[in-house]
Design an enzyme around this catalytic site. Structure first.
Site, mmCIF file in Angstrom:
data_model
loop_
_atom_site.group_PDB
_atom_site.id
_atom_site.type_symbol
_atom_site.label_atom_id
_atom_site.label_comp_id
_atom_site.label_asym_id
_atom_site.label_seq_id
_atom_site.Cartn_x
_atom_site.Cartn_y
_atom_site.Cartn_z
ATOM 1 N N GLU A 170 70.532 13.441 23.368
ATOM 2 C CA GLU A 170 71.625 11.886 23.534
ATOM 3 C C GLU A 170 72.150 11.718 21.583
ATOM 4 O O GLU A 170 73.598 11.767 22.024
ATOM 5 C CB GLU A 170 70.216 10.828 23.809
ATOM 6 C CG GLU A 170 70.199 11.001 25.597
ATOM 7 C CD GLU A 170 69.917 9.518 25.707
ATOM 8 O OE1 GLU A 170 70.374 8.560 25.802
ATOM 9 O OE2 GLU A 170 68.547 9.576 26.811
ATOM 10 N N LYS A 228 74.516 1.726 24.421
ATOM 11 C CA LYS A 228 73.411 2.308 24.956
ATOM 12 C C LYS A 228 72.397 1.946 23.169
ATOM 13 O O LYS A 228 73.747 2.517 21.971
ATOM 14 C CB LYS A 228 72.441 3.516 24.827
ATOM 15 C CG LYS A 228 70.963 3.650 25.467
ATOM 16 C CD LYS A 228 70.515 5.173 26.351
ATOM 17 C CE LYS A 228 69.359 4.978 25.557
ATOM 18 N NZ LYS A 228 69.363 6.038 26.476
ATOM 19 N N ASN A 240 76.914 6.094 25.530
ATOM 20 C CA ASN A 240 76.245 6.307 26.519
ATOM 21 C C ASN A 240 76.028 4.394 27.480
ATOM 22 O O ASN A 240 75.731 3.747 26.796
ATOM 23 C CB ASN A 240 74.441 6.455 27.228
ATOM 24 C CG ASN A 240 73.997 6.686 27.633
ATOM 25 O OD1 ASN A 240 74.353 6.025 28.672
ATOM 26 N ND2 ASN A 240 72.727 7.370 27.405
ATOM 27 N N GLU A 276 71.420 4.270 34.414
ATOM 28 C CA GLU A 276 72.170 5.347 33.752
ATOM 29 C C GLU A 276 72.955 6.570 33.930
ATOM 30 O O GLU A 276 72.050 7.254 35.077
ATOM 31 C CB GLU A 276 70.762 5.494 32.912
ATOM 32 C CG GLU A 276 71.577 6.117 31.481
ATOM 33 C CD GLU A 276 70.332 6.470 30.439
ATOM 34 O OE1 GLU A 276 70.158 6.851 29.499
ATOM 35 O OE2 GLU A 276 69.512 6.676 31.323
ATOM 36 N N CYS A 326 67.773 2.458 29.750
ATOM 37 C CA CYS A 326 66.619 3.710 29.513
ATOM 38 C C CYS A 326 65.398 3.282 28.388
ATOM 39 O O CYS A 326 64.913 2.070 28.683
ATOM 40 C CB CYS A 326 67.221 4.741 29.559
ATOM 41 S SG CYS A 326 66.272 6.124 30.018
ATOM 42 N N ASN A 377 67.086 7.453 33.324
ATOM 43 C CA ASN A 377 67.035 8.402 33.610
ATOM 44 C C ASN A 377 65.617 9.159 32.788
ATOM 45 O O ASN A 377 66.235 9.578 31.524
ATOM 46 C CB ASN A 377 68.300 9.448 33.725
ATOM 47 C CG ASN A 377 69.423 9.439 34.126
ATOM 48 O OD1 ASN A 377 69.877 10.261 34.574
ATOM 49 N ND2 ASN A 377 69.293 8.414 34.626
#
Length: 307
Positions: free
Chosen positions: A142, A123, A106, A47, A168, A193
């Site tokens: 995020e 994501k 993302n 990621e 993730c 991550n």
């Protein structure tokens, strides 16, 4: 008859804020070339693989935030990676921060062995928080910097099989794997991550690696598919992040596991037919699923206690 696909999980060590994209791309190319030497047809990167994990900082100016995003893919720096992929005939999964007009995602892409993008995923499960929380040792913004996914969970016919993608925090949610399993996913690729320290729940810290393996291994088994999970690991800008990159068979067993928290390639020859013994028996969805009893999964977001 077996359908072998040789896959490399290309774990990255830390990327500091001072590291430029060109430098990072050279690291990716080095891992791609190592994968080629080891017979890989597909190499999976983490990621947000092109920069440091920037959501750990609160940034008030959008221009500063946007400096971590890619306006095009391939772009000026990443074109070299695509060119090398095409030259070597080795495809890849790459996570990055995507700028799409006024939206920010993302994102992960799937690139075939001819250098063409065959799939894009944005994501779904964005973790963390949206406002600055000064009490934290580091932020996890995020929900501030990324928009909600407009792709949902899809699969693509690529690399001789049916391939899905996740990113993730998605790996912690069983719905991630099941939605792709219901589309016949034979392999799910995901980069992450993940900091060791969880500020709202520090009692989880010692279990970070255990939980990382638990969710990927159970997702693989319960959906009869391969899972390739790849970390960006090590101490990045003073924040330790877990490694634990692994390639998991449809049995739920890891068949390759990273030993370090640095740049490291692990490789496995994955038979895409290996899941059939699970999807045709224990997890034969058509025979055994009872979706008429699963309505709460899509009708209710949070838990509601019984009267």
């Amino acid at each position: 008859m077996p359908r072998p696909l040789t896959v490399g999980a290309a774990q990255l060590g830390p990327i500091q804020r001072a590291h430029g994209r060109a430098e990072v791309v050279e690291r990716l190319i080095a891992l791609l070339r190592e994968g080629h030497r080891m017979g890989c047809e597909l190499v999976v990167f983490p990621e947000l693989a092109l920069t440091t994990f920037f959501p750990r900082w609160f940034m008030a100016q959008q221009a500063e935030v946007d400096g971590f995003f890619e306006a095009s893919m391939p772009g000026p720096e990443t074109q070299k990676l695509f060119d090398e992929s095409k030259r070597l005939r080795v495809g890849f999964y790459l996570g990055y921060a995507e700028m799409a007009g006024d939206k920010r995602y993302n994102t992960a892409i799937l690139v075939e062995r001819d250098g063409s993008i065959v799939g894009k995923y944005r994501k779904v499960h964005l973790p963390g928080h949206a406002e600055h929380e000064p009490w934290r040792q580091f932020q996890h913004l995020e929900k501030r910097y990324f928009d909600e996914s407009d792709t949902g969970f899809q699969v693509w016919r690529a690399f001789g099989g049916i391939i899905g993608m996740a990113i993730c925090n998605d790996r912690r949610w069983p719905e991630t794997y099941r939605v792709m399993g219901l589309q016949g996913a034979e392999m799910i690729l995901l980069g992450y991550n993940t900091p060791v320290h969880n500020p709202p729940a520090p009692d989880h810290d010692a279990l970070s690696l255990f939980h990382n393996g638990l969710v990927m291994q159970s997702g693989a088994y319960q959906n009869g598919c391969w899972v390739v999970g790849v970390a960006k690991a090590g101490e990045e800008e003073g924040v330790p992040m877990i490694g634990g990159s692994q390639i998991v068979a449809p049995s739920g067993q890891p068949v390759a596991l990273a030993r370090t928290e640095g740049d490291e390639l692990i490789v496995a020859c994955c038979d895409l037919d290996a899941g059939l013994s699970y999807t045709s028996t224990t997890f034969n969805f058509a025979r055994h699923r009872m979706p008429q009893h699963y309505g709460l999964i899509t009708s209710r977001k949070g838990a509601e206690l019984p009267p």
